[in-house]
Design a protein around this motif. Structure first.
Motif, PDB file in Angstrom:
ATOM      1  N   LEU A 147       0.825  -1.205   0.000  1.00  0.00           N
ATOM      2  CA  LEU A 147       0.000   0.000   0.000  1.00  0.00           C
ATOM      3  C   LEU A 147       0.862   1.258   0.000  1.00  0.00           C
ATOM      4  CD1 LEU A 147      -2.705  -1.052   2.621  1.00  0.00           C
ATOM      5  CD2 LEU A 147      -3.095  -0.667   0.175  1.00  0.00           C
ATOM      6  N   ASP A 148       1.908   1.239   0.802  1.00  0.00           N
ATOM      7  CA  ASP A 148       2.820   2.375   0.891  1.00  0.00           C
ATOM      8  C   ASP A 148       3.502   2.636  -0.452  1.00  0.00           C
ATOM      9  OD1 ASP A 148       4.422   4.397   2.040  1.00  0.00           O
ATOM     10  OD2 ASP A 148       5.959   2.955   2.620  1.00  0.00           O
ATOM     11  N   ASN A 149       4.065   1.597  -1.045  1.00  0.00           N
ATOM     12  CA  ASN A 149       4.779   1.756  -2.317  1.00  0.00           C
ATOM     13  C   ASN A 149       3.844   2.205  -3.435  1.00  0.00           C
ATOM     14  OD1 ASN A 149       7.285   1.085  -1.260  1.00  0.00           O
ATOM     15  ND2 ASN A 149       7.010  -1.100  -1.645  1.00  0.00           N
ATOM     16  N   ALA A 150       2.639   1.650  -3.462  1.00  0.00           N
ATOM     17  CA  ALA A 150       1.682   2.045  -4.494  1.00  0.00           C
ATOM     18  C   ALA A 150       1.315   3.518  -4.350  1.00  0.00           C
ATOM     19  CB  ALA A 150       0.429   1.175  -4.410  1.00  0.00           C
ATOM     20  N   GLY A 151       1.195   3.989  -3.123  1.00  0.00           N
ATOM     21  CA  GLY A 151       0.887   5.398  -2.912  1.00  0.00           C
ATOM     22  C   GLY A 151       1.939   6.312  -3.511  1.00  0.00           C
ATOM     23  N   TRP A 152       3.199   5.924  -3.358  1.00  0.00           N
ATOM     24  CA  TRP A 152       4.279   6.738  -3.906  1.00  0.00           C
ATOM     25  C   TRP A 152       4.361   6.649  -5.433  1.00  0.00           C
ATOM     26  CZ3 TRP A 152       6.233  10.475  -1.281  1.00  0.00           C
ATOM     27  CH2 TRP A 152       6.430  10.378   0.102  1.00  0.00           C
ATOM     28  N   LEU A 153       4.007   5.513  -5.994  1.00  0.00           N
ATOM     29  CA  LEU A 153       4.308   5.265  -7.404  1.00  0.00           C
ATOM     30  C   LEU A 153       3.133   5.410  -8.363  1.00  0.00           C
ATOM     31  CD1 LEU A 153       6.664   2.169  -7.050  1.00  0.00           C
ATOM     32  CD2 LEU A 153       7.298   4.446  -7.904  1.00  0.00           C
ATOM     33  N   ASP A 154       1.904   5.256  -7.887  1.00  0.00           N
ATOM     34  CA  ASP A 154       0.781   5.106  -8.818  1.00  0.00           C
ATOM     35  C   ASP A 154       0.424   6.378  -9.576  1.00  0.00           C
ATOM     36  OD1 ASP A 154       0.577   2.450  -8.284  1.00  0.00           O
ATOM     37  OD2 ASP A 154      -1.288   2.570  -7.129  1.00  0.00           O
ATOM     38  N   GLU A 155       0.636   7.545  -8.987  1.00  0.00           N
ATOM     39  CA  GLU A 155       0.238   8.791  -9.645  1.00  0.00           C
ATOM     40  C   GLU A 155       1.361   9.815  -9.573  1.00  0.00           C
ATOM     41  OE1 GLU A 155      -3.588  10.325  -8.557  1.00  0.00           O
ATOM     42  OE2 GLU A 155      -4.443   8.323  -8.314  1.00  0.00           O
ATOM     43  N   PRO A 156       2.392   9.672 -10.408  1.00  0.00           N
ATOM     44  CA  PRO A 156       3.470  10.666 -10.407  1.00  0.00           C
ATOM     45  C   PRO A 156       2.950  12.021 -10.857  1.00  0.00           C
ATOM     46  CG  PRO A 156       3.660   9.226 -12.314  1.00  0.00           C
ATOM     47  CD  PRO A 156       2.581   8.644 -11.447  1.00  0.00           C
ATOM     48  N   VAL A 157       3.715  13.048 -10.546  1.00  0.00           N
ATOM     49  CA  VAL A 157       3.335  14.410 -10.931  1.00  0.00           C
ATOM     50  C   VAL A 157       3.524  14.556 -12.438  1.00  0.00           C
ATOM     51  CG1 VAL A 157       3.825  16.857 -10.617  1.00  0.00           C
ATOM     52  CG2 VAL A 157       3.999  15.286  -8.664  1.00  0.00           C
TER      53      VAL A 157
END
Length: 198
Positions: free
Chosen positions: A75-85
């Motif tokens: 969950l943590d990793n997906a939060g960082w990676l799923d929607e880049p700026v």
């Protein structure tokens, strides 16, 4: 041509948007979870996922088995990676199209690093350096020396959103600039790379 080295967290990524959902999953107030969550220095320096989540659990009065650790890490990793700026990704793509040599330097754990290496934007970087693989982190002097050795140059423009990291990189002789937005970075970089679009 000068290298451009990007930070990841809150430069390419958003501030992790998964944190409220993780706090809900754990049944704790977000403010309490975040106070524990951001104590990530040991994690960024190579401690295991289990050690990190055990530390969080201890501060919140919770315990996690191996399955929970895997779930929380995902969950943590997906939060960082799923929607880049999007604007930052566009800047990276435009620099790569000009054949500007790019590298990533991130304080991040190894589990995250292996996932980040596979996302589409990572393919624009000639080198990706993650602190969790090294045992030291920004702003340690060793990380600038290591990264210069990896890329084969100290002629670097470095973009990071933390002042302490900018100061550490500047002390190592890098042209370090505080990240405020992709738009501001693009305007700065056009002075170096004149073909970079607006």
């Amino acid at each position: 041509m000068r290298w451009v080295v990007f930070d990841f967290g809150e430069v390419i990524s958003q501030r992790n948007p998964a944190l409220p959902a993780i706090a809900d999953r754990l049944g704790v107030p977000l403010v309490d979870f975040e106070a524990a969550y951001w104590n990530r220095d040991a994690y960024d320096r190579g401690c295991s996922d289990e050690e990190y989540w055990t530390t969080i659990g201890s501060s919140l009065g919770l315990t996690f088995d191996s399955a929970a650790v895997r779930e929380l890490t995902a969950l943590d990793n997906a939060g960082w990676l799923d929607e880049p700026v999007a604007e930052t990704v566009a800047l990276i793509e435009d620099l790569a199209a000009l054949d500007v040599p790019l590298a990533l330097l991130s304080n991040a754990p190894s589990t995250f690093a292996r996932l980040a290496e596979e996302v589409p934007w990572a393919g624009h970087f000639r080198h990706l350096v993650f602190s969790g693989d090294l045992g030291f982190a920004k702003p340690d002097a060793a990380i600038w020396e290591h990264t210069s050795s990896v890329i084969g140059s100290s002629d670097v423009i470095f973009l990071d959103d933390r002042q302490s990291n900018v100061e550490g990189a500047a002390a190592a002789g890098w042209d370090a600039r505080l990240w405020t937005s992709a738009l501001a970075a693009r305007a700065q970089l056009r002075t170096e790379f004149r073909d970079l679009g607006a």
